[in-house]
Enzyme design. Structure first.
Site, short mmCIF file in Angstrom:
data_model
loop_
_atom_site.label_atom_id
_atom_site.label_comp_id
_atom_site.label_asym_id
_atom_site.label_seq_id
_atom_site.Cartn_x
_atom_site.Cartn_y
_atom_site.Cartn_z
N ASP A 134 0.86 -1.18 0.00
CA ASP A 134 0.00 0.00 0.00
C ASP A 134 0.90 1.24 0.00
OD1 ASP A 134 -2.12 1.70 0.15
OD2 ASP A 134 -2.77 1.12 2.15
N ASP A 166 -2.63 2.49 -6.19
CA ASP A 166 -1.64 2.56 -5.12
C ASP A 166 -1.60 1.34 -4.21
OD1 ASP A 166 -4.11 3.06 -4.04
OD2 ASP A 166 -3.44 4.66 -2.71
N GLU A 167 -2.29 0.26 -4.55
CA GLU A 167 -2.18 -0.93 -3.72
C GLU A 167 -2.42 -2.20 -4.53
OE1 GLU A 167 -5.14 -1.73 -0.69
OE2 GLU A 167 -6.50 -0.26 -1.58
#
Length: 358
Positions: free
Chosen positions: A16, A110-111
């Site tokens: 993350d 983003d993860e």
């Protein structure tokens, strides 16, 4: 726990990125470093997309209104989003992941989950892989990431939140049950505000409380997800890391600075949404035969309409014509509109979609 029994466990990493959009802006603009920064729209109905950790100290978080964020921090710096840049950085991060495994399940820009049970570098410990990935992201992109490591997706996701920012947390199989027993149920995947309220009413506050509930009782109170909660309380999550994601729809929404209620303003805004939808269809190469209209009124109530045709929605004129027909049924004169959204769904085989696609 014996080595033989550990061999059966998968090795899952959840990565993350830390305050991703805001961190990219601070990286690219030295003057923003160390300051309270949010990425979002600086207008009356703008919302915070991402808040830097400096901004979070003031209680600012994603999805908060810009107006509220400004009231919490008088020196707040608001930066408009640069989605094309975030997409490019996300691709670079994905390339780093692929050095270790092809079993990658992105959840957003983003993860992502990574299954490194078997990996390209034959590294035995998932923790070591997570450390290498974090280090490469920082050296190559000057950004920090937090990582969670465990034997399933639920625990890896929870672990990645434990030592943010720039953290690494491992939940070992031999210690997982004790960890879960002491975990607040709000941390469990699938527990939202409504579910949490019901759990508290049933006396369920910790993982150990959830584990005491029978399967029949959980099913009675939570439906199909009851069985999932029953398993989670025992550290069981058999969901695979899904690498072949099949997109089911593509769409976009526009929230307006002020509510609109005239034919002229609705037509103009609908046209702008159509233009963005056409671009997204081109970008994703998605081909769908159903056009969906979503309208949110001034009071946040929602109406939706849809139309299905034999070929895919691709061309602007076709989409705009159908969208205009759909919005005719919307009573926006007596109920002003704050948002218009359009999406295409009902995926069809590109071969049958239309001869104009390729």
């Amino acid at each position: 726990m014996h080595l033989e029994s550990l061999m059966q466990y998968r090795k899952i990493i959840h990565i993350d990125m830390d305050a991703f959009y805001a961190s990219v802006e601070q990286r690219d603009n030295r003057q923003l470093r160390g300051l309270p920064v949010v990425v979002g729209g600086d207008y009356e109905r703008g919302v915070v997309s991402t808040a830097s950790y400096e901004a979070r100290k003031f209680g600012i978080h994603s999805a908060m209104s810009i107006v509220k964020a400004k009231s919490l921090c008088k020196d707040l710096i608001i930066v408009p989003p640069r989605m094309e840049v975030y997409h490019e950085v996300s691709l670079e991060i994905r390339n780093i992941f692929s050095e270790y495994t092809d079993k990658i399940e992105p959840l957003s820009l983003d993860e992502a989950y990574l299954d490194v049970t078997t990996n390209k570098k034959n590294i035995s410990l998932a923790q070591d892989i997570a450390l290498e990935i974090k280090d490469k992201i920082f050296r190559n992109l000057l950004l920090t990431a937090s990582a969670g490591v465990s034997y399933n997706k639920m625990l890896a996701k929870i672990a990645s939140d434990y030592k943010k920012p720039d953290g690494l947390f491992v939940i070992h199989p031999s210690k997982a049950q004790k960890f879960i027993d002491n975990l607040d149920v709000k941390e469990f995947w699938g527990v939202g505000t409504k579910t949490l309220k019901t759990m508290h009413e049933l006396g369920i506050f910790k993982g150990r409380d959830l584990k005491q509930m029978s399967l029949s009782s959980l099913r009675r109170n939570f439906g199909k997800t009851g069985a999932m909660f029953y398993d989670f309380a025992r550290g069981i999550d058999n969901r695979e890391v899904i690498t072949d994601y099949v997109r089911k729809s593509v769409g976009c929404e526009h929230t307006f600075d002020r509510d609109i209620s005239t034919m002229a303003s609705v037509t103009i805004e609908l046209y702008n949404v159509v233009l963005e939808l056409v671009e997204r269809i081109k970008e994703t190469k998605f081909r769908g035969a159903t056009l969906n209209l979503k309208v949110k009124y001034f009071d946040f109530s929602i109406s939706s309409r849809s139309f299905t045709q034999r070929k895919a929605f691709v061309k602007k004129d076709n989409i705009l014509s159908v969208a205009k027909q759909l919005i005719k049924d919307i009573d926006y004169r007596s109920r002003p509109i704050r948002l218009i959204g359009l999406s295409v769904s009902n995926r069809i085989d590109p071969y049958y979609a239309t001869g104009e696609l390729f």
